[in-house]
Design a protein around this motif. Structure first.
Motif, PDB file in Angstrom:
ATOM      1  N   GLY A 146      53.679  41.451  28.530  1.00 56.36           N
ATOM      2  CA  GLY A 146      53.919  42.579  29.421  1.00 56.36           C
ATOM      3  C   GLY A 146      54.633  42.110  30.670  1.00 56.36           C
ATOM      4  N   GLY A 147      54.500  42.897  31.740  1.00 61.27           N
ATOM      5  CA  GLY A 147      55.189  42.579  32.976  1.00 61.27           C
ATOM      6  C   GLY A 147      56.587  43.170  33.002  1.00 61.27           C
ATOM      7  N   GLU A 148      57.228  43.061  34.131  1.00 63.12           N
ATOM      8  CA  GLU A 148      58.518  43.725  34.321  1.00 63.12           C
ATOM      9  C   GLU A 148      59.649  43.108  33.509  1.00 63.12           C
ATOM     10  N   HIS A 149      59.508  41.863  33.063  1.00 62.38           N
ATOM     11  CA  HIS A 149      60.601  41.193  32.358  1.00 62.38           C
ATOM     12  C   HIS A 149      60.510  41.325  30.837  1.00 62.38           C
ATOM     13  N   PHE A 150      59.332  41.670  30.316  1.00 63.88           N
ATOM     14  CA  PHE A 150      59.163  41.753  28.867  1.00 63.88           C
ATOM     15  C   PHE A 150      59.556  43.136  28.375  1.00 63.88           C
ATOM     16  N   LYS A 151      60.432  43.176  27.372  1.00 70.59           N
ATOM     17  CA  LYS A 151      60.913  44.440  26.825  1.00 70.59           C
ATOM     18  C   LYS A 151      60.663  44.476  25.320  1.00 70.59           C
ATOM     19  N   LEU A 152      60.256  45.639  24.832  1.00 66.79           N
ATOM     20  CA  LEU A 152      60.040  45.821  23.402  1.00 66.79           C
ATOM     21  C   LEU A 152      61.216  46.521  22.730  1.00 66.79           C
TER      22      LEU A 152
ATOM     23  N   LEU B  28      59.510  35.831  11.223  1.00 69.07           N
ATOM     24  CA  LEU B  28      59.254  37.253  11.062  1.00 69.07           C
ATOM     25  C   LEU B  28      59.652  37.998  12.322  1.00 69.07           C
ATOM     26  N   GLY B  29      60.530  38.978  12.163  1.00 71.83           N
ATOM     27  CA  GLY B  29      60.989  39.786  13.284  1.00 71.83           C
ATOM     28  C   GLY B  29      60.192  41.078  13.372  1.00 71.83           C
ATOM     29  N   LEU B  30      59.665  41.367  14.553  1.00 69.04           N
ATOM     30  CA  LEU B  30      58.817  42.541  14.759  1.00 69.04           C
ATOM     31  C   LEU B  30      59.509  43.528  15.687  1.00 69.04           C
ATOM     32  N   GLN B  31      59.377  44.815  15.371  1.00 70.29           N
ATOM     33  CA  GLN B  31      59.955  45.854  16.223  1.00 70.29           C
ATOM     34  C   GLN B  31      59.079  47.105  16.173  1.00 70.29           C
ATOM     35  N   ARG B  32      59.384  48.034  17.076  1.00 70.29           N
ATOM     36  CA  ARG B  32      58.741  49.343  17.134  1.00 70.29           C
ATOM     37  C   ARG B  32      57.213  49.226  17.110  1.00 70.29           C
ATOM     38  N   ALA B  33      56.542  49.974  16.222  1.00 66.58           N
ATOM     39  CA  ALA B  33      55.073  50.059  16.247  1.00 66.58           C
ATOM     40  C   ALA B  33      54.403  48.713  16.022  1.00 66.58           C
TER      41      ALA B  33
ATOM     42  N   ALA C  76      45.825  40.852  10.913  1.00 66.90           N
ATOM     43  CA  ALA C  76      47.090  41.333  11.475  1.00 66.90           C
ATOM     44  C   ALA C  76      48.265  40.573  10.878  1.00 66.90           C
ATOM     45  N   PHE C  77      48.128  39.263  10.746  1.00 66.78           N
ATOM     46  CA  PHE C  77      49.204  38.469  10.153  1.00 66.78           C
ATOM     47  C   PHE C  77      49.454  38.906   8.717  1.00 66.78           C
TER      48      PHE C  77
ATOM     49  N   TYR D 186      51.407  43.999  18.005  1.00 64.82           N
ATOM     50  CA  TYR D 186      51.414  42.545  18.179  1.00 64.82           C
ATOM     51  C   TYR D 186      51.247  42.160  19.638  1.00 64.82           C
ATOM     52  N   SER D 187      51.977  42.806  20.518  1.00 65.31           N
ATOM     53  CA  SER D 187      52.014  42.386  21.918  1.00 65.31           C
ATOM     54  C   SER D 187      50.725  42.678  22.662  1.00 65.31           C
ATOM     55  N   ARG D 188      49.916  43.614  22.145  1.00 60.42           N
ATOM     56  CA  ARG D 188      48.722  44.029  22.879  1.00 60.42           C
ATOM     57  C   ARG D 188      47.423  43.952  22.076  1.00 60.42           C
ATOM     58  N   GLU D 189      47.429  44.460  20.850  1.00 60.53           N
ATOM     59  CA  GLU D 189      46.187  44.684  20.108  1.00 60.53           C
ATOM     60  C   GLU D 189      45.760  43.514  19.231  1.00 60.53           C
ATOM     61  N   TRP D 190      46.703  42.775  18.686  1.00 57.85           N
ATOM     62  CA  TRP D 190      46.395  41.810  17.632  1.00 57.85           C
ATOM     63  C   TRP D 190      46.175  40.396  18.138  1.00 57.85           C
ATOM     64  N   ILE D 191      46.350  40.158  19.409  1.00 60.99           N
ATOM     65  CA  ILE D 191      46.274  38.806  19.961  1.00 60.99           C
ATOM     66  C   ILE D 191      44.838  38.423  20.301  1.00 60.99           C
TER      67      ILE D 191
END
Length: 217
Positions: free
Chosen positions: A52-58, A150-155, A95-96, A160-165
């Motif tokens: 997250g943070g201002e520099h991370f973009k999905l 593995l490339g991840l996008q959208r949902a 998740a993996f 990945y970025s929030r729930e699965w870590i």
């Protein structure tokens, strides 16, 4: 550092030398993957335990790699611009497995897709892209064995970025230490995260990924 490590030469002796295999550090509950970021993104993730943070973009696809040496090759052992901070991200194993189940190859493969249009439709409908690339030795030499990314996008990228870590660890200092052994070709002293072949238990998913069938170790 919480990663399990082992002498590189000990691991090299037991790893498959050819084929499409997923080398990873895992246990019954988790799988570790790697990503490289510039400091603003990497330090935020390591501090907060999520991306997250201002520099991370999905808005762009984010690529994960379970194979440490493949990450080292792509990042130049943490020396390439924008890839100075190497993160070890521990994911829930479920998740993996979900990521693998949703993966669609980045190229058309006639054995797997009935037509080019069928493959293109699968690409459009999937949030996970799959690539098999040559694995590499610590010094960057190309190997016959293939490594997965593995490339991840959208949902899926959101989850990945929030729930699965489970956890995120900055391993840049460890990599800087081991990089010196790589540069001097002192492989007897080189240690790397302990990895073994990841077994995909669902035969349909394993077949779709085109995993190589290996003899029991």
């Amino acid at each position: 550092m919480t990663l399990r490590i082992e002498p590189y030469l000990d691991q090299k002796a037991r790893w498959p030398q050819t084929g499409k295999v997923i080398l990873a550090q895992y246990d019954a509950e988790s799988v570790t993957v790697y990503q490289a970021y510039r400091p603003a993104i990497g330090h935020f993730a390591a501090k907060h335990g999520y991306f997250g943070g201002e520099h991370f973009k999905l808005s762009r696809m984010t690529w994960i790699k379970p194979n440490f040496l493949w990450m080292m090759y792509r990042s130049g052992w943490g020396t390439k611009p924008g890839q100075e901070v190497i993160l070890a991200i521990k994911l829930h194993r479920s998740a993996f497995d979900e990521i693998l189940a949703q993966a669609v190859h980045s190229q058309f493969i006639p054995k797997l897709y009935t037509s080019q249009k069928d493959w293109q439709r699968a690409v459009q409908n999937s949030d996970v892209r799959l690539q098999w690339d040559p694995d590499h030795s610590p010094s960057g030499g190309k190997l016959q064995r293939r490594a997965i990314q593995l490339g991840l996008q959208r949902a899926i990228a959101e989850k990945y970025s929030r729930e699965w870590i489970i956890s995120i660890e900055d391993i840049s200092e460890f990599i800087a230490e081991q990089r010196q052994h790589m540069l001097t070709r002192n492989y007897e002293a080189l240690v790397t995260p302990q990895e073994s072949v990841y077994e995909v238990v669902n035969p349909q998913v394993a077949n779709h990924l085109q995993l190589s069938v290996l003899n029991a170790e």
